[in-house]
Design an enzyme around this catalytic site. Structure first.
Site, PDB file in Angstrom:
ATOM      1  NE  ARG A 175      -4.359  -1.227   0.200  1.00 38.03           N
ATOM      2  CZ  ARG A 175      -4.574  -2.292  -0.554  1.00 38.03           C
ATOM      3  NH1 ARG A 175      -3.614  -2.694  -1.389  1.00 38.03           N
ATOM      4  NH2 ARG A 175      -5.695  -2.970  -0.491  1.00 38.03           N
TER       5      ARG A 175
ATOM      6  CD  GLU B  54      -2.334   3.457  -5.798  1.00 38.29           C
ATOM      7  OE1 GLU B  54      -3.393   3.046  -6.302  1.00 38.29           O
ATOM      8  OE2 GLU B  54      -1.554   2.710  -5.200  1.00 38.29           O
TER       9      GLU B  54
ATOM     10  CG  HIS C 212      -2.712  -0.565  -6.959  1.00 39.61           C
ATOM     11  ND1 HIS C 212      -3.178   0.305  -5.995  1.00 39.61           N
ATOM     12  CD2 HIS C 212      -2.803  -1.810  -6.409  1.00 39.61           C
ATOM     13  CE1 HIS C 212      -3.540  -0.388  -4.914  1.00 39.61           C
ATOM     14  NE2 HIS C 212      -3.313  -1.675  -5.149  1.00 39.61           N
TER      15      HIS C 212
END
Length: 333
Positions: A248, A277, A295
């Site tokens: 993360r 993000e 991702h």
């Protein structure tokens, strides 16, 4: 507090993002399902509207469901069946206070994510992204004894922060490539597991950081792990260390990471997640020794369908009046 009414046999389900066709087809058959007309991250107002018109919300990591949104939701909303394993985007305490169950999809993405991490562990020291760009540029002049020299990973020490399912899966892969395994975890693994993985436990994270050659992160993002790899800890890493993060964004202090990379205090990084993000610090984009992926650590069709099956099972069990198998308790699974 009054007893909750039984769940509806055919619950109304709001899905915030487009899911694989097989998953959407099954959900349409089993439930009164409303799907997103396109695949955009819902605005706060759109998310509030979705929560106001369903018994079950199926959000994704892009949906920040905070205490204010949960407080405004009608009593009808009884289950948040998260499409994903991480739940740091959901205020679990607020949901619990409103007697809204939260479920997730643990376990099904372990191997896919570990594969991606191993790919980054290989790609960064061997300069695969740089080599690919060189070939595409048309400027490659052919093989040279000193061309595109990287570093081997065999014989190096890999540090793993967080030795859960994914961390252990990474360790198994890394050991096959000749890496020695070091790990930091809140709790030490059983001796049998350590022996299988050839893993050495470090109770002190700071101590481990000083003895490894590569570092990979596999801990959930929460209040305890926010900026866990901060400026002081990054400074403990030796200059030749490569850092990998497919867990993360926000666990690694991006400002400190960029500074260390720009000053040559780290050899490179492989990043699949970002603090803000989809925004990415332009300084990272300019660094040739950083491999970046969007991702996509768990992005396999098989994994996404398996996630959907977990979501469907959780909703069906709940609708039958039972506790869902993947209910999230105490904020972590």
């Amino acid at each position: 507090m009054a007893a909750a009414s039984p769940p509806p046999r055919t619950p109304r389900v709001q899905v915030t993002r487009r899911l694989p066709a097989a998953t959407e087809g099954r959900m349409a058959t089993l439930f009164d399902t409303v799907f997103s007309p396109d695949d955009h991250a819902l605005s706060r107002d759109e998310l509030a509207a979705a929560m106001a018109d369903c018994d079950v919300l199926v959000p994704a990591v892009t949906d920040v469901i905070d205490a204010e949104l949960i407080a405004a939701a009608p009593d009808r909303l009884r289950l948040i069946a998260n499409y994903g394993a991480g739940v740091n985007h959901i205020d679990l305490k607020a949901a619990h206070a409103r007697r809204i169950l939260v479920t997730n999809t643990p376990g099904v993405l372990t191997e896919d994510t570990a594969d991606m991490v191993m790919a980054l562990i290989l790609a960064v020291p061997r300069r695969l992204a740089e080599g690919e760009k060189l070939v595409r540029s048309g400027e490659w002049k052919g093989w040279s004894p000193s061309g595109m020299l990287g570093h081997r990973i065999g014989g190096k020490a890999l540090g793993i922060v967080g030795m859960g399912r994914i961390g252990q899966a990474v360790a198994r892969r890394a050991r096959a490539f000749g890496l020695s395994i070091h790990y930091h975890n809140r709790h030490r693994l059983p001796e049998t597991v350590e022996a299988e993985l050839g893993a050495t436990w470090h109770a002190d994270l700071d101590e481990m950081l000083g003895v490894i050659d590569l570092l990979t992160i596999h801990t959930p993002r929460n209040a305890d792990s926010e900026n866990l790899l901060n400026e002081n800890r990054i400074a403990r890493l030796r200059r030749h260390v490569y850092l990998i993060n497919a867990s993360r964004g926000g666990i690694v202090d991006e400002e400190a990471l960029v500074d260390a990379l720009e000053r040559g205090r780290l050899a490179g990084a492989g990043l699949d997640v970002w603090a803000h993000e989809p925004a990415i610090d332009p300084r990272l984009l300019a660094l040739p020794n950083v491999v970046m992926t969007p991702h996509m650590g768990s992005a396999t069709l098989e994994g996404r369908v398996a996630m959907g099956e977990k979501v469907i099972t959780n909703i069906r069990v709940w609708a039958d009046g039972h506790r869902p198998p993947d209910q999230v308790l105490d904020g972590l699974r």
